[in-house]
Write an enzyme that holds these catalytic residues in place. Structure first.
Site, PDB file in Angstrom:
ATOM      1  N   THR A   1      10.388 -26.091 -25.121  1.00 45.78           N
ATOM      2  CA  THR A   1      11.965 -26.174 -25.388  1.00 45.78           C
ATOM      3  C   THR A   1      12.524 -24.785 -25.655  1.00 45.78           C
ATOM      4  OG1 THR A   1      11.886 -28.618 -26.093  1.00 45.78           O
ATOM      5  CG2 THR A   1      13.499 -27.182 -26.842  1.00 45.78           C
TER       6      THR A   1
ATOM      7  N   PHE B   1      15.367 -22.901 -27.695  1.00 47.04           N
ATOM      8  CA  PHE B   1      16.344 -22.918 -28.655  1.00 47.04           C
ATOM      9  C   PHE B   1      17.474 -21.700 -28.388  1.00 47.04           C
ATOM     10  CE2 PHE B   1      13.044 -25.374 -29.934  1.00 47.04           C
ATOM     11  CZ  PHE B   1      13.424 -26.361 -30.786  1.00 47.04           C
TER      12      PHE B   1
END
Length: 297
Positions: free
Chosen positions: A192, A194
């Site tokens: 992921t 960010f």
């Protein structure tokens, strides 16, 4: 505070009080303690004070209201694509992107009782999507919740052996749960990205490499997008991300979210952005920030 499940509230309270005492060190994140955003905040800012927030809007508001210096917000996942609503929230937030962080994602199935009794798994929709093939193979039904670690707290509070949570492994000891299965994502490359949000953009170093993120709306004419993006190709600017989204219900005005390698002030980037502005109804830079992971020029 009351939005969090009961087992999470004492931890949230302690972390909130510590962050409010030193807002200059506070890093707001969405989720209960133990969530991936919490892990990312600790990795990116080892001396920071993570501030748990129930929603993305709450995390953004904490920065806008100066209860936190910055926010750590997930924007996209390598398996499940973009995080819902982020493309709407970022432009409206009034904040700027000042950094990025990449976090390898690991999920565990956790609960009470025994593994054999599990019939449902609760987690954030992104986590459920990243593990959907595994869940189907195990005969476990997905159950949506706004947060991964928060789901673990709900499971601990429910004390139902048929209900488990998909959450980062570190959430299990926080909420007194047993890990039944580890590394349950559908692929090993689960990652992921960010972004770090702040009220003001810091001064940039003289050297890069940098990323620039912006949003724009094309004119409602034939070949509008082709013309708008032509300057990036002719000036050799690498566009690493381009996503469309609809604002409102007309399906007539398409807006786009984009990442490019480089920054305003670089001659090729300036020329490409000038051409983009000429062919669009609106364009706004959301932030220019150092790369956390190398992209090709």
């Amino acid at each position: 505070m009351d939005n969090f499940a009961a087992p999470a509230r004492p931890i949230v309270e302690r972390m909130t009080q510590a962050a409010l005492a030193e807002p200059g060190r506070a890093v707001a994140f969405q989720g209960a303690p133990g969530a991936n955003s919490h892990i990312a905040a600790l990795e990116a800012f080892p001396t920071g004070l993570p501030l748990p927030c129930f929603s993305f809007e709450d995390a953004i508001d904490a920065v806008r209201e100066e209860r936190a210096d910055r926010a750590m917000i997930p924007i996209e996942n390598s398996l499940h694509g973009r995080v819902a609503d982020i493309h709407f929230l970022l432009p409206e937030s009034g904040l700027v992107i000042i950094g990025e962080h990449f976090l390898p994602i690991r999920y565990a199935l956790m609960g009470i009782g025994t593994r054999a009794g599990v019939r449902q798994a609760m987690s954030h929709p992104q986590a459920l999507g990243q593990c959907r093939h595994w869940l189907k193979a195990q005969g476990i039904a997905p159950l949506s919740y706004p947060d991964t670690a928060g789901a673990a707290a709900v499971v601990a509070d429910a004390k139902d052996p048929a209900l488990a949570a998909l959450a980062p492994p570190g959430a299990a000891p926080l909420y007194g749960l047993t890990v039944f299965d580890s590394d349950v994502a559908d692929a090993d490359h689960n990652m992921t990205r960010f972004v770090v949000l702040a009220r003001n953009a810091p001064s940039l170093r003289d050297h890069g490499p940098y990323m620039t993120t912006f949003v724009f709306e094309v004119k409602n004419i034939p070949a509008a997008l082709y013309k708008a993006l032509g300057g990036f190709a002719t000036n050799g600017v690498n566009m690493t991300k381009l996503e469309s989204y609809q604002r409102g219900g007309s399906f007539a005005a398409t807006e786009f979210y984009a990442d490019i390698v480089g920054r305003p002030g670089d001659a090729p980037v300036d020329r490409a952005l000038d051409e983009l502005k000429f062919h669009t109804k609106s364009m706004r830079v959301l932030g220019t920030y150092p790369q956390a992971r190398a992209r090709p020029e």
